[in-house]
Design a protein around this motif. Structure first.
Motif, PDB file in Angstrom:
ATOM      1  N   PRO A 188       0.834  -1.204   0.000  1.00 32.44           N
ATOM      2  CA  PRO A 188       0.000   0.000   0.000  1.00 32.44           C
ATOM      3  C   PRO A 188       0.868   1.253   0.000  1.00 32.44           C
ATOM      4  O   PRO A 188       2.001   1.244   0.482  1.00 32.44           O
ATOM      5  N   MET A 189       0.313   2.327  -0.574  1.00 39.19           N
ATOM      6  CA  MET A 189       1.073   3.573  -0.599  1.00 39.19           C
ATOM      7  C   MET A 189       1.003   4.264   0.762  1.00 39.19           C
ATOM      8  O   MET A 189       0.097   4.010   1.550  1.00 39.19           O
ATOM      9  N   THR A 190       1.967   5.116   1.002  1.00 39.35           N
ATOM     10  CA  THR A 190       1.994   5.862   2.266  1.00 39.35           C
ATOM     11  C   THR A 190       0.979   6.993   2.207  1.00 39.35           C
ATOM     12  O   THR A 190       0.477   7.355   1.133  1.00 39.35           O
ATOM     13  N   GLN A 191       0.711   7.583   3.348  1.00 36.73           N
ATOM     14  CA  GLN A 191      -0.205   8.718   3.410  1.00 36.73           C
ATOM     15  C   GLN A 191       0.332   9.867   2.542  1.00 36.73           C
ATOM     16  O   GLN A 191      -0.427  10.534   1.845  1.00 36.73           O
ATOM     17  N   GLU A 192       1.641  10.079   2.577  1.00 41.14           N
ATOM     18  CA  GLU A 192       2.266  11.146   1.782  1.00 41.14           C
ATOM     19  C   GLU A 192       2.085  10.890   0.284  1.00 41.14           C
ATOM     20  O   GLU A 192       1.747  11.805  -0.472  1.00 41.14           O
ATOM     21  N   GLU A 193       2.287   9.632  -0.155  1.00 36.56           N
ATOM     22  CA  GLU A 193       2.096   9.297  -1.571  1.00 36.56           C
ATOM     23  C   GLU A 193       0.646   9.506  -1.990  1.00 36.56           C
ATOM     24  O   GLU A 193       0.374  10.031  -3.073  1.00 36.56           O
ATOM     25  N   LEU A 194      -0.270   9.121  -1.131  1.00 40.74           N
ATOM     26  CA  LEU A 194      -1.688   9.309  -1.419  1.00 40.74           C
ATOM     27  C   LEU A 194      -2.014  10.787  -1.559  1.00 40.74           C
ATOM     28  O   LEU A 194      -2.687  11.199  -2.516  1.00 40.74           O
ATOM     29  N   ASN A 195      -1.521  11.607  -0.644  1.00 37.41           N
ATOM     30  CA  ASN A 195      -1.795  13.042  -0.709  1.00 37.41           C
ATOM     31  C   ASN A 195      -1.207  13.670  -1.968  1.00 37.41           C
ATOM     32  O   ASN A 195      -1.846  14.526  -2.593  1.00 37.41           O
ATOM     33  N   LYS A 196      -0.011  13.252  -2.370  1.00 39.92           N
ATOM     34  CA  LYS A 196       0.592  13.768  -3.605  1.00 39.92           C
ATOM     35  C   LYS A 196      -0.250  13.386  -4.818  1.00 39.92           C
ATOM     36  O   LYS A 196      -0.450  14.184  -5.731  1.00 39.92           O
ATOM     37  N   ARG A 197      -0.744  12.159  -4.830  1.00 38.88           N
ATOM     38  CA  ARG A 197      -1.579  11.706  -5.943  1.00 38.88           C
ATOM     39  C   ARG A 197      -2.889  12.499  -6.004  1.00 38.88           C
ATOM     40  O   ARG A 197      -3.346  12.869  -7.078  1.00 38.88           O
ATOM     41  N   ILE A 198      -3.468  12.757  -4.846  1.00 39.66           N
ATOM     42  CA  ILE A 198      -4.698  13.561  -4.791  1.00 39.66           C
ATOM     43  C   ILE A 198      -4.424  14.964  -5.308  1.00 39.66           C
ATOM     44  O   ILE A 198      -5.189  15.504  -6.123  1.00 39.66           O
ATOM     45  N   PHE A 245      -7.387  18.106 -12.986  1.00 37.92           N
ATOM     46  CA  PHE A 245      -8.786  18.435 -13.227  1.00 37.92           C
ATOM     47  C   PHE A 245      -8.956  19.943 -13.449  1.00 37.92           C
ATOM     48  O   PHE A 245      -9.638  20.374 -14.384  1.00 37.92           O
ATOM     49  N   ARG A 246      -8.317  20.758 -12.591  1.00 36.24           N
ATOM     50  CA  ARG A 246      -8.404  22.220 -12.742  1.00 36.24           C
ATOM     51  C   ARG A 246      -7.842  22.683 -14.079  1.00 36.24           C
ATOM     52  O   ARG A 246      -8.322  23.648 -14.660  1.00 36.24           O
ATOM     53  N   ASN A 247      -6.837  21.984 -14.591  1.00 35.45           N
ATOM     54  CA  ASN A 247      -6.194  22.363 -15.852  1.00 35.45           C
ATOM     55  C   ASN A 247      -6.740  21.591 -17.050  1.00 35.45           C
ATOM     56  O   ASN A 247      -6.112  21.540 -18.111  1.00 35.45           O
ATOM     57  N   ASN A 248      -7.897  20.980 -16.872  1.00 35.49           N
ATOM     58  CA  ASN A 248      -8.616  20.289 -17.943  1.00 35.49           C
ATOM     59  C   ASN A 248      -7.802  19.146 -18.564  1.00 35.49           C
ATOM     60  O   ASN A 248      -7.899  18.886 -19.755  1.00 35.49           O
TER      61      ASN A 248
END
Length: 77
Positions: A44-54, A61-64
């Motif tokens: 599983p990914m770390t919390q930091e990796e998850l936050n970076k992916r988010i 999404f903001r940049n289409n």
């Protein structure tokens, strides 16, 4: 009998097989076991990796920079 000896014996018996259907069945079993083994290695990914992916996903999404589900579905129809 230890595992190494069992594997050697199995390979020796496998090499004696003359039935192509039996070889195919054993190949299928081997692939299945290999896939199952790979799934057990999942890390599983770390919390930091998850936050970076988010953060990256939100930025994309903001940049289409995304595809809609209908675009994805059309690709595979």
């Amino acid at each position: 009998m230890n595992l190494e000896a069992r594997k050697i014996e199995f390979v020796q018996e496998f090499l004696k097989l003359q039935n192509e259907e039996a070889v195919s069945r054993l190949e299928k079993i081997l692939r299945k076991e290999k896939n199952a083994s790979n799934e057990r290695i999942f890390e599983p990914m770390t919390q930091e990796e998850l936050n970076k992916r988010i953060d990256k996903s939100e930025s994309d999404f903001r940049n289409n920079r995304f595809k809609s589900s209908s675009e994805l579905l059309a690709k595979y129809e």
